[in-house]
Design a protein around this motif. Sequence first.
Motif, mmCIF file in Angstrom:
data_model
loop_
_atom_site.group_PDB
_atom_site.id
_atom_site.type_symbol
_atom_site.label_atom_id
_atom_site.label_comp_id
_atom_site.label_asym_id
_atom_site.label_seq_id
_atom_site.Cartn_x
_atom_site.Cartn_y
_atom_site.Cartn_z
ATOM 1 N N LEU A 1 13.636 9.843 -10.674
ATOM 2 C CA LEU A 1 13.758 8.860 -10.310
ATOM 3 C C LEU A 1 13.319 7.888 -10.253
ATOM 4 C CD1 LEU A 1 11.924 12.383 -7.306
ATOM 5 C CD2 LEU A 1 14.541 10.744 -7.271
ATOM 6 N N LEU A 2 12.553 8.185 -11.397
ATOM 7 C CA LEU A 2 11.916 6.746 -11.728
ATOM 8 C C LEU A 2 11.922 7.128 -13.011
ATOM 9 C CD1 LEU A 2 8.701 6.162 -10.243
ATOM 10 C CD2 LEU A 2 10.498 5.279 -9.639
ATOM 11 N N THR A 3 12.103 6.183 -13.850
ATOM 12 C CA THR A 3 11.736 6.102 -16.042
ATOM 13 C C THR A 3 10.865 5.850 -16.316
ATOM 14 O OG1 THR A 3 13.326 3.689 -16.062
ATOM 15 C CG2 THR A 3 14.390 5.436 -15.352
ATOM 16 N N GLU A 4 10.181 6.380 -17.699
ATOM 17 C CA GLU A 4 8.890 5.533 -18.196
ATOM 18 C C GLU A 4 9.590 3.988 -18.022
ATOM 19 O OE1 GLU A 4 6.984 8.034 -19.326
ATOM 20 O OE2 GLU A 4 7.510 9.993 -19.449
ATOM 21 N N GLU B 1 8.927 0.523 -3.256
ATOM 22 C CA GLU B 1 10.715 0.046 -3.186
ATOM 23 C C GLU B 1 11.967 0.827 -3.300
ATOM 24 O OE1 GLU B 1 9.903 -3.445 -6.674
ATOM 25 O OE2 GLU B 1 11.616 -2.071 -7.364
ATOM 26 N N LYS B 2 11.998 1.916 -3.565
ATOM 27 C CA LYS B 2 13.254 3.005 -3.646
ATOM 28 C C LYS B 2 13.305 3.315 -2.666
ATOM 29 C CE LYS B 2 12.366 3.480 -8.796
ATOM 30 N NZ LYS B 2 14.182 2.946 -9.600
ATOM 31 N N GLY B 3 12.571 3.101 -1.761
ATOM 32 C CA GLY B 3 12.519 4.341 -0.210
ATOM 33 C C GLY B 3 12.543 5.387 -0.423
ATOM 34 N N MET C 1 17.698 13.129 0.032
ATOM 35 C CA MET C 1 16.450 13.364 0.030
ATOM 36 C C MET C 1 15.730 13.290 0.925
ATOM 37 S SD MET C 1 14.778 12.439 -3.481
ATOM 38 C CE MET C 1 15.871 11.390 -4.045
ATOM 39 N N ARG C 2 14.539 14.391 1.881
ATOM 40 C CA ARG C 2 14.208 13.494 2.426
ATOM 41 C C ARG C 2 12.907 12.851 2.813
ATOM 42 N NH1 ARG C 2 11.581 19.458 3.459
ATOM 43 N NH2 ARG C 2 11.152 19.170 1.696
ATOM 44 N N VAL C 3 12.551 11.908 3.304
ATOM 45 C CA VAL C 3 11.676 10.925 2.803
ATOM 46 C C VAL C 3 10.878 11.654 4.179
ATOM 47 C CG1 VAL C 3 10.446 8.776 2.903
ATOM 48 C CG2 VAL C 3 12.651 8.851 1.955
ATOM 49 N N ALA D 1 -2.071 11.515 -1.938
ATOM 50 C CA ALA D 1 -0.868 10.634 -0.398
ATOM 51 C C ALA D 1 0.290 10.775 -1.376
ATOM 52 C CB ALA D 1 -1.683 10.271 -0.054
ATOM 53 N N LEU D 2 0.069 10.252 -2.696
ATOM 54 C CA LEU D 2 1.947 9.754 -3.455
ATOM 55 C C LEU D 2 2.021 11.793 -3.698
ATOM 56 C CD1 LEU D 2 1.342 7.250 -6.277
ATOM 57 C CD2 LEU D 2 3.364 7.430 -3.751
ATOM 58 N N THR D 3 1.165 11.667 -3.980
ATOM 59 C CA THR D 3 1.544 13.758 -4.564
ATOM 60 C C THR D 3 3.033 13.988 -3.475
ATOM 61 O OG1 THR D 3 0.345 13.747 -6.185
ATOM 62 C CG2 THR D 3 1.183 15.937 -6.120
ATOM 63 N N LEU D 4 1.270 14.418 -2.436
ATOM 64 C CA LEU D 4 2.175 14.915 -1.056
ATOM 65 C C LEU D 4 3.464 14.592 -0.545
ATOM 66 C CD1 LEU D 4 -0.975 16.607 -1.190
ATOM 67 C CD2 LEU D 4 -0.891 15.871 1.660
ATOM 68 N N ALA D 5 3.558 13.125 -0.187
ATOM 69 C CA ALA D 5 4.896 12.901 0.080
ATOM 70 C C ALA D 5 6.104 12.677 -0.833
ATOM 71 C CB ALA D 5 4.225 11.057 -0.168
#
Lengths: 206, 104, 116
Positions: B85-88, A26-28, C1-3, B35-39
């Motif tokens: 980047l995110l909050t709890e 969602e945040k891109g 930031m790089r995506v 995959a999320l961790t790598l990205a």
Amino acid sequence: MSDRHEHAHLPDTVLRVKALESLLVEKGLVDPAALDTLIETYEHKVGPRNGSRVVARAWSDPDFKQRLLRNASAAIAELGFTGRQGEDMVVLENSEKVHNMVVCTLCSCYPWPVLGLPPVWYKSAPYRARAVIDPRGVLKEFGVELPETTEIRVWDSTAEVRYLVLPMRPRDSEGMDEEALAELVTRDSMIGTGLPLSPSQVPSSK
Amino acid sequence: MNGAHDLGGMHRLGPINPESNEPVFHQEWERRCFALTLACGFLGEWNLDMSRRARERMHPAKYLQTSYYEHWLIGLQTLLVEKGLLTEEEIARRMSEIGKGETS
Amino acid sequence: MRVLRASDVGKVLLKGGPARVDTQVPAKFKPGDEVVTRNMSPEGHTRLPRYARGRRGVVKRHHGVFIFPDTHAANGDKNPQNLYSVCFTARELWGEPASEIDKVNIDLWDDYLDRA
């Protein structure tokens, strides 16, 4: 697609992963197609067959073996296996005198380009704890018993150097070509917790 | 850090139990977590050593009772929150929404 | 930031993230040198395992110059230094009951080692 029944009793871990992905997309910050490509790569394209080809080449080409033992990263790159978690490779040659075995006691460092992602047992607490203090007990659990006179050399991957074991070429494998030899090379024989198969254990080989 | 991750030589952890013909991933969430961790690592907000450190900061008892990809997941969330980047709160809210089937 | 985009995944994985640093840093040790690991318990990240602290070993291999993880994890400081494979006997690590011939090799940086 939302389905109340489908998501009603998901464990916390599953929900957390879904929530992180949903928010990051969602945040891109994350491209979901990139996730699919990453998964596809490590689930289907990279795996221990790569390492088997390296070992089979070393068994059949003495010049390649020399290059592999001298500069493993460059020699392995000749076969096209390079990149993440395999940037600096070292190959450890087994002999009658020395048996090498690789572990990462602090996390789970493993040579991805040649072996793929590590199996659960390699990342597990029992293996990481015991490999350094009781390597012979660990080998026994894997069905490998070595003579008392064979030195066991355990390599704890504490840095970004990645290790691949070059097992001894099985007896009775004379005359086999590289492709057939690769069938004898198991993942565990390249970690050092196993030995290669003998030709009689592979039905399709001669 | 003298944490639970520093396992070399620890006793009483039981057998290794290798699984024959093991799949690369056992569950769908492991695929996504990997995959999320790598990205997210690619974003450049932290380095690999910081990722390891984030996993090592888990409570020792919890570290030993959770799986490898759970370590990755907890480490990833720690870094995402610390870097702002995110909050709890938004993670908790989204988990609850997904759990209730209000969003996918 | 790089995506990270799907079309870049292959390229990015192939490139990897080398920890080897292309700088000359004078090596404190060479293969054959006897060393002793420091006895330390930092609260931050370190790659010197507890079981190998304050132990004597022999440098077997010089890997080159690499990012030092302790500072890199703390604040991103690469602090490049030499990395070696150091060989310890099982007896040195685990005492009398351990095998007389087995060894454990550990990759260790300059800052973890002193001359024995």
